[in-house]
Motif scaffolding. Structure first.
Motif, PDB file in Angstrom:
ATOM      1  N   ASN A  99      57.387  -3.485   7.814  1.00  0.00           N
ATOM      2  CA  ASN A  99      57.247  -3.782   9.227  1.00  0.00           C
ATOM      3  C   ASN A  99      58.699  -3.968   9.662  1.00  0.00           C
ATOM      4  O   ASN A  99      59.293  -5.013   9.410  1.00  0.00           O
ATOM      5  N   PRO A 100      59.321  -2.923  10.244  1.00  0.00           N
ATOM      6  CA  PRO A 100      60.763  -2.941  10.496  1.00  0.00           C
ATOM      7  C   PRO A 100      61.206  -4.138  11.342  1.00  0.00           C
ATOM      8  O   PRO A 100      60.402  -4.728  12.067  1.00  0.00           O
ATOM      9  N   PRO A 101      62.488  -4.487  11.279  1.00  0.00           N
ATOM     10  CA  PRO A 101      62.997  -5.620  12.056  1.00  0.00           C
ATOM     11  C   PRO A 101      62.632  -5.503  13.535  1.00  0.00           C
ATOM     12  O   PRO A 101      62.804  -4.460  14.150  1.00  0.00           O
ATOM     13  N   HIS A 102      62.088  -6.590  14.050  1.00  0.00           N
ATOM     14  CA  HIS A 102      61.744  -6.677  15.461  1.00  0.00           C
ATOM     15  C   HIS A 102      61.630  -8.143  15.854  1.00  0.00           C
ATOM     16  O   HIS A 102      61.799  -9.027  15.019  1.00  0.00           O
ATOM     17  N   THR A 103      61.367  -8.395  17.106  1.00  0.00           N
ATOM     18  CA  THR A 103      61.259  -9.765  17.599  1.00  0.00           C
ATOM     19  C   THR A 103      60.106  -9.872  18.583  1.00  0.00           C
ATOM     20  O   THR A 103      59.670  -8.879  19.153  1.00  0.00           O
ATOM     21  N   HIS A 104      59.611 -11.086  18.738  1.00  0.00           N
ATOM     22  CA  HIS A 104      58.643 -11.400  19.777  1.00  0.00           C
ATOM     23  C   HIS A 104      59.272 -12.520  20.606  1.00  0.00           C
ATOM     24  O   HIS A 104      59.297 -13.666  20.171  1.00  0.00           O
ATOM     25  N   PRO A 105      59.809 -12.181  21.779  1.00  0.00           N
ATOM     26  CA  PRO A 105      60.533 -13.172  22.569  1.00  0.00           C
ATOM     27  C   PRO A 105      59.671 -14.303  23.108  1.00  0.00           C
ATOM     28  O   PRO A 105      60.201 -15.330  23.508  1.00  0.00           O
TER      29      PRO A 105
END
Length: 166
Positions: A99-105
């Motif tokens: 699950n590639p690097p990402h963010t949930h702001p």
């Protein structure tokens, strides 16, 4: 090939909405409220099916570039979730899937691993010198990805896995 399943059984994203759009729609019989882009059902018309979803036991296909598949369960699948700030996902991983690097702001994620082995982590903010917080998870382990942090998951096992998250 035999599939070993890893399930992140529950990953709840506590979605915190900083700006919620709500407006009433007046009909001849009642007032209907539109919140977060969805119509809210009049509470006395709610049914058990508005709070139910079936199907997270079914694996998704991981035959893609990142070797993973995300099955999302949110207000689109469970209307009763509207305004609660909660969603749930299942992620299936092929060997070495990610699950590639990402963010949930606007969300914090809680990941629970049921089967398999995942390497997970997040990077703190600039104010904290961008530190890496990482851990190898085994069945029964829980890891929290704080709101706004860049995070990732990688199947470091040699067999497919299926976790739930986001």
């Amino acid at each position: 090939m035999r599939f070993s399943k890893s399930l992140v059984l529950i990953t709840l994203s506590a979605l915190v909405h900083f700006k919620t759009s709500a407006w009433p729609l007046v009909t001849s019989k009642m007032v209907v409220i539109f919140v977060n882009g969805k119509f809210c059902k009049y509470p006395k018309q709610a049914k058990a099916k508005d709070f139910f979803y079936s199907g997270l036991n079914q694996a998704g296909t991981t035959n893609n570039r990142v070797k993973s598949n995300v099955t999302t369960v949110n207000v689109d699948q469970i209307p009763g979730l509207n305004t609660l700030g909660i969603s749930l996902v299942r992620i299936d991983y092929a060997p070495y899937g990610q699950n590639p690097p990402h963010t949930h702001p606007r969300a914090t994620e809680i990941l629970v691993l049921v089967e398999g082995t995942l390497y997970v982590g997040f990077v703190s903010s600039n104010q904290d010198n961008n530190r890496l917080f990482a851990k190898v998870l085994n069945p029964g382990d829980v890891f929290v990805f704080p709101i706004g942090m860049i995070y990732f998951q990688v199947n470091i096992g040699k067999t497919p896995q299926w976790p739930l998250l986001d």
